[in-house]
Design a protein around this motif. Structure first.
Motif, mmCIF file in Angstrom:
data_model
loop_
_atom_site.group_PDB
_atom_site.id
_atom_site.type_symbol
_atom_site.label_atom_id
_atom_site.label_comp_id
_atom_site.label_asym_id
_atom_site.label_seq_id
_atom_site.Cartn_x
_atom_site.Cartn_y
_atom_site.Cartn_z
ATOM 1 N N VAL A 87 16.866 -1.124 -8.819
ATOM 2 C CA VAL A 87 16.122 -0.359 -7.819
ATOM 3 C C VAL A 87 15.281 -1.290 -6.962
ATOM 4 O O VAL A 87 15.244 -1.180 -5.736
ATOM 5 C CB VAL A 87 15.237 0.713 -8.494
ATOM 6 C CG1 VAL A 87 14.319 1.379 -7.467
ATOM 7 C CG2 VAL A 87 16.104 1.763 -9.177
ATOM 8 N N LEU A 125 16.424 5.252 0.417
ATOM 9 C CA LEU A 125 15.213 5.125 -0.391
ATOM 10 C C LEU A 125 14.952 6.400 -1.190
ATOM 11 O O LEU A 125 14.507 6.344 -2.347
ATOM 12 C CB LEU A 125 14.014 4.810 0.504
ATOM 13 C CG LEU A 125 13.904 3.370 1.018
ATOM 14 C CD1 LEU A 125 12.810 3.252 2.068
ATOM 15 C CD2 LEU A 125 13.635 2.418 -0.146
ATOM 16 N N ALA A 126 15.229 7.549 -0.573
ATOM 17 C CA ALA A 126 15.019 8.825 -1.269
ATOM 18 C C ALA A 126 15.946 8.933 -2.478
ATOM 19 O O ALA A 126 15.549 9.457 -3.533
ATOM 20 C CB ALA A 126 15.251 9.987 -0.313
ATOM 21 N N GLU A 183 15.422 -0.567 -13.439
ATOM 22 C CA GLU A 183 14.328 -0.888 -12.513
ATOM 23 C C GLU A 183 14.645 -2.116 -11.665
ATOM 24 O O GLU A 183 14.342 -2.150 -10.474
ATOM 25 C CB GLU A 183 13.035 -1.099 -13.282
ATOM 26 C CG GLU A 183 11.837 -1.365 -12.371
ATOM 27 C CD GLU A 183 10.569 -1.620 -13.150
ATOM 28 O OE1 GLU A 183 9.511 -1.783 -12.517
ATOM 29 O OE2 GLU A 183 10.630 -1.668 -14.398
ATOM 30 N N GLN A 199 15.870 5.658 5.124
ATOM 31 C CA GLN A 199 14.997 6.556 4.381
ATOM 32 C C GLN A 199 15.802 7.423 3.411
ATOM 33 O O GLN A 199 15.334 7.744 2.314
ATOM 34 C CB GLN A 199 14.188 7.428 5.343
ATOM 35 C CG GLN A 199 13.196 6.665 6.208
ATOM 36 C CD GLN A 199 12.035 6.073 5.423
ATOM 37 O OE1 GLN A 199 11.952 6.200 4.212
ATOM 38 N NE2 GLN A 199 11.115 5.421 6.133
ATOM 39 N N LEU A 209 17.044 6.456 -4.283
ATOM 40 C CA LEU A 209 16.494 5.575 -5.317
ATOM 41 C C LEU A 209 15.298 6.212 -6.007
ATOM 42 O O LEU A 209 15.068 6.009 -7.204
ATOM 43 C CB LEU A 209 16.072 4.242 -4.694
ATOM 44 C CG LEU A 209 17.191 3.340 -4.164
ATOM 45 C CD1 LEU A 209 16.602 2.094 -3.523
ATOM 46 C CD2 LEU A 209 18.148 2.951 -5.283
ATOM 47 N N LYS A 210 14.522 6.968 -5.234
ATOM 48 C CA LYS A 210 13.312 7.576 -5.783
ATOM 49 C C LYS A 210 13.625 8.717 -6.738
ATOM 50 O O LYS A 210 12.910 8.934 -7.729
ATOM 51 C CB LYS A 210 12.435 8.085 -4.639
ATOM 52 C CG LYS A 210 11.058 8.552 -5.061
ATOM 53 C CD LYS A 210 10.207 8.900 -3.857
ATOM 54 C CE LYS A 210 8.805 9.330 -4.281
ATOM 55 N NZ LYS A 210 7.945 9.653 -3.103
ATOM 56 N N THR A 211 14.695 9.441 -6.480
ATOM 57 C CA THR A 211 14.996 10.644 -7.273
ATOM 58 C C THR A 211 16.027 10.393 -8.366
ATOM 59 O O THR A 211 16.126 11.174 -9.307
ATOM 60 C CB THR A 211 15.506 11.766 -6.357
ATOM 61 O OG1 THR A 211 16.677 11.318 -5.654
ATOM 62 C CG2 THR A 211 14.442 12.150 -5.345
ATOM 63 N N ARG A 221 15.464 -1.870 -2.973
ATOM 64 C CA ARG A 221 14.287 -1.627 -2.146
ATOM 65 C C ARG A 221 13.949 -2.865 -1.316
ATOM 66 O O ARG A 221 13.528 -2.746 -0.158
ATOM 67 C CB ARG A 221 13.096 -1.231 -3.030
ATOM 68 C CG ARG A 221 13.210 0.195 -3.575
ATOM 69 C CD ARG A 221 12.197 0.443 -4.684
ATOM 70 N NE ARG A 221 10.825 0.430 -4.182
ATOM 71 C CZ ARG A 221 10.189 1.497 -3.698
ATOM 72 N NH1 ARG A 221 10.814 2.667 -3.646
ATOM 73 N NH2 ARG A 221 8.954 1.415 -3.297
ATOM 74 N N SER A 248 17.608 8.513 -11.542
ATOM 75 C CA SER A 248 17.118 7.716 -12.670
ATOM 76 C C SER A 248 18.230 6.923 -13.354
ATOM 77 O O SER A 248 18.015 6.353 -14.425
ATOM 78 C CB SER A 248 16.447 8.634 -13.697
ATOM 79 O OG SER A 248 17.383 9.617 -14.147
#
Length: 883
Positions: free
Chosen positions: A213, A199-200, A210, A196, A202-204, A217, A206
């Motif tokens: 990412v 994943l966090a 894509e 997790q 990757l989410k925040t 994922r 930039s």
């Protein structure tokens, strides 16, 4: 300038050790143009040629070319040399030569340090860690990735380097790889937390495109799915154990929890598959489908399972030949027969259509393995083909294929963990053919292959616990059954080393050790004594009674001081025996109900003790040591009854999980000092509430008075930090803990409740693993190990073999010579009374621990009244050293 790329992978072991991957970057590396004169053999062309070979699946060709390139790269071209080293490492991973891959990554990391290329160093350590995990060396992988504390990674670790350099690629890959290492040793919650975190990021962040990412994922979701799937298996097994012992509400709760975890696993795997489709990562799609199939089968989604099988087969055949492809095909063949994940695998011949499909797939895997020269994959494919023929009773073909699997495994040092499987399979086939002598010799050979690597394979992958009873345990039991069949029952036999009875007992003792290694897995350090303990010498007055439960009957073997042994059989199948033992246990736990324990206690007495009574009396035996199997561990032998006396009235009694784990040294009562801990207040662990133990204060005071050198920590002072400090400051021989405790189906269910509060509300549960780590942290070569651990107010569940295994291993697990624990929770006033009497006799230099416990129990019985009932004195069992 050539494109440089890397590949970072996760792992997941299927039934044939098919490993999953975690793709960091999709690249090989070619060296940049060389400066200076071109050498006679152009290294740049060689490296590019190797890249071309690799990309079409000719890994051995690539390896040969890159090794040539490495030989002609000049000593001053360190950067170019490093690229080739990394390429060689990746190629060796593809052919399954993980040791070589590790060696090359090690050299590459050294070069990166010399070059000052920290980012590359961190990434190289991540890839090296993945290779260690492929070998089952997960602790080494963790050390490279982070170290012991995941909240504060070591400075030179892959995670720390990536964070220091703000290297998002490196950090995500390192966290993902660290999560996989934790998952494979059974730390599922830790693995999920790390995934997790990745994943966090990757989410925040930039910084990444894509496609990158999505690639990450896909792998992270795959690992999350596998983690939740494993959690679901644990919950399901715990729920089944609860239902078997009659706790239906707990069974339903755990079954619902398992269903929820399985659904989470399915959701994450579907997300992994979707992300992998968008980035054209075929191998990750294959892994997702293979992981989904058993989950769909468990939840009766048979249409979805069939669709996943069909899609997996289409995808896997599009992959280039590699070790991953071979093992994926083998795994796919295994999914064609719907099965309960926790049930025994089918031993029947499959339907013709399924047999033909499995045969076609396995033969394809053999061809691939031979093409890429991977003996390990070849041995698994041939072995599975042999097992198919064995199940269909085509023994001639089965034997031929199994022998071929053995030969393939013998070609590769890394395939030794499969070799024992094929030797065992050969033994089973010979036994089925009626060739008993040859079968017995082959079983012995299987054990000889298994013994040196058993600890490694049982701790390399926590998920092997789920099929321990299918892939390890039967070898010992089947060999022991053959050896015991050579012995005439009810007749004393000589116990010379190598005799049939001795061979059977050695195998069974090894089985006990294997059970403990499997139960505690990576969290346990189990060190047998250097030699087998001779507790039945002519100078002793001790007899050992060993049991082994077979499906159709149970063997009871007595070992006497005169060098003889005697075999008897209990003619009840395992289900009937379990019912009888559980009936006795429940009767012993109900002192105030109209439930008599006498009839079942007499029956078990007749079966376990009756056949040996004459010899025990003639040899003037004073102590009985029981090495029990399975459910027999869950009842106290002291409560067996002959119609006039309890067994404890005739003998001192002890139990041990294995004689090779028993320290034979006696303690000196005059030097004993005690650390005394207790909790009298009401307590809570998660959603479980425990009532106050009102008499614990009296118990602690009484124990303190027995020892001149003692210290008491109670209630809020009974905390892990204060316990650690006390053990560091003084060398205590006795550790007495009076608190609620539990022994359950999983090692994490084995805990004692401390007075330490978490967030001011919940009490900290100290697992037996935590206790072991605490004791070992203050141990040193100049300090004697703790002689005796006493746990009062603890309990095990009725009918749960794994719970009683945890209790049987408590002395071994806690790193102490002996332990006293209770099979069920007793009135705390009665507990305090019995334990106080025990300590009184323990300080008598003429009495050993077993004799001291017997003297205390006899005093309670002699008091008469309601305390004569075994409920009050029998549950306290002595485990380990009884001297």
């Amino acid at each position: 300038m050539f494109l440089r790329f890397r590949r970072y992978r996760f792992r997941r072991f299927f039934s044939v050790l098919f490993a999953t991957g975690f793709a960091l970057c999709l690249c090989l590396a070619a060296v940049p143009p060389f400066q200076g004169a071109v050498q006679a053999t152009d290294p740049q062309s060689l490296v590019q040629s190797g890249v071309d070979d690799y990309q079409v699946g000719d890994y051995w060709g690539a390896i040969a070319t890159w090794e040539t390139a490495l030989g002609v790269i000049g000593p001053g071209q360190l950067a170019h040399q490093t690229i080739v080293l990394e390429n060689l490492a990746r190629a060796h991973l593809q052919v399954g030569d993980f040791s070589e891959a590790i060696a090359y990554w090690g050299k590459a990391a050294e070069n990166h340090e010399q070059l000052g290329n920290l980012q590359a160093l961190g990434r190289a350590r991540t890839e090296a860690a993945q290779a260690h995990s492929r070998l089952g060396q997960h602790r080494r992988a963790m050390a490279l990735l982070c170290g012991e504390d995941i909240d504060d990674c070591q400075a030179a670790s892959a995670v720390s380097i990536a964070r220091a350099l703000s290297d998002v690629n490196g950090e995500v890959a390192a966290l993902g790889s660290l999560a996989e290492a934790h998952r494979l040793v059974g730390n599922y919650d830790t693995a999920i937390d790390l995934l997790q975190q990745a994943l966090a990021i990757l989410k925040t962040d930039s910084q990444l495109p894509e496609t990158r990412v999505l690639s990450y994922r896909a792998s992270l979701f795959s690992s999350l799915g596998n983690s939740y799937s494993a959690l679901g298996q644990v919950s399901r097994r715990r729920g089944q154990a609860a239902t078997q012992r009659g706790d239906t509400s707990d069974g339903r709760r755990l079954a619902a929890q398992a269903a929820a975890q399985n659904q989470q696993a399915i959701d994450y795997l579907l997300q992994s598959d979707l992300a992998a489709q968008r980035t054209h990562q075929v191998l990750i799609q294959v892994r997702a489908q293979l992981a989904l199939i058993p989950l769909y089968q468990q939840t009766k989604q048979l249409v979805a399972a069939t669709q996943a099988q069909q899609r997996a087969q289409q995808l896997v055949m599009s992959l280039p030949d590699s070790q991953d492809k071979a093992f994926a095909i083998i795994a796919l063949a295994g999914t064609l027969e719907p099965a309960d994940a926790l049930a025994q695998p089918s031993q029947q011949c499959p339907a013709v259509a399924i047999f033909d499909q499995q045969t076609q797939l396995l033969e394809a895997a053999v061809t691939i393995a031979q093409t890429i020269q991977n003996p390990r994959a070849e041995s698994f494919a041939l072995g599975q083909l042999g097992h198919l023929s064995e199940r269909c009773e085509d023994y001639a073909r089965a034997l031929s294929l199994t022998q071929a699997a053995r030969l393939a495994a013998d070609q590769d040092r890394a395939a030794q963990d499969s070799l024992y499987l094929w030797v065992w399979q050969q033994a089973r086939i010979l036994r089925a053919q009626g060739k008993t002598t040859a079968a017995t010799a082959t079983y012995r050979r299987a054990l000889e292959v298994l013994e040196p690597i058993r600890s490694d394979i049982l701790t390399a992958n926590r998920e092997l616990q789920f099929d321990f009873r299918d892939r390890v345990e039967p070898i010992y039991r089947e060999y022991a059954a053959l050896k015991l069949a050579e012995i005439s029952p009810s007749k004393p036999v000589e116990s010379a080393r190598g005799s049939s009875v001795d061979s059977a007992l050695v195998a069974l003792d090894s089985l006990k050790l294997a059970e403990l290694q499997n139960y505690f897995a990576n969290d346990c350090i189990i060190t047998p004594v250097a030699t087998r303990v001779d507790v039945v010498s002519e100078q002793s007055a001790t007899a050992v009674i060993s049991t082994v439960i077979f499906p159709d009957r149970t063997a009871v073997i007595a070992s006497f001081p005169n060098g003889q042994r005697q075999l008897e059989w209990i003619n009840l199948d395992s289900t009937q025996l379990t019912t009888a033992v559980n009936d006795l246990r429940r009767a012993l736990e109900e002192p105030y109900l109209q439930v008599t324990f006498r009839a079942p206690a007499q029956q078990l007495y007749r079966q376990l003790i009756g056949p040996f009574e004459a010899s025990l009396q003639a040899l003037q035996i004073e102590t009985l040591v029981f090495v029990h199997d399975g459910v027999l561990r869950s009842v106290p032998m002291a409560a067996l009854y002959n119609g006039e006396q309890f067994l404890i009235e005739k003998f001192a009694i002890a139990t041990t999980p294995s004689l090779t784990l028993t320290d034979p040294n006696a303690s000196d009562p005059s030097t004993l000092s005690a650390l005394i801990l207790g909790l009298s207040e009401p307590s809570r662990v998660e959603d479980l509430f425990y009532p106050p133990l009102n008499k614990v204060e009296d118990e602690l005071s009484a124990v303190e008075q027995r020892f001149a050198n003692s210290r008491v920590l109670k209630n809020e002072d009974f905390s892990e930090p204060k316990m650690r400090t006390a053990l560091q400051e003084n060398d205590y021989q006795v550790l007495h803990i009076a608190t609620h405790g539990n022994f359950g189906a999983e090692p994490k269910d084995n805990y004692i409740v401390t007075g330490q509060k978490i967030d001011g509300q919940v009490n900290k549960a100290l697992t037996i693993s935590d206790l072991d780590a605490l004791i070992r942290s203050v141990s040193s070569v100049d300090r004697e190990p703790i002689d005796l651990l006493v746990l009062t107010a603890c309990e095990t569940a009725v009918g749960d073999d794994r719970a009683t295994l945890g209790l049987a291993g408590v002395a071994v697990r806690a790193g102490v010579r002996s332990a006293i624990a209770s099979l069920w929770t007793v009135d705390d006033a009665a507990t305090a009374d019995l334990i106080t009497r025990f300590y009184h006799y323990l300080l008598d230099e003429k009495l050993g621990k077993a004799e001291a416990m017997r003297a205390a129990q006899l005093e309670v019985i002699a008091l008469g009244g309601f305390t004569q009932h075994p409920y009050f004195w029998a549950p306290f069992i002595l485990i380990g050293n009884w001297l």
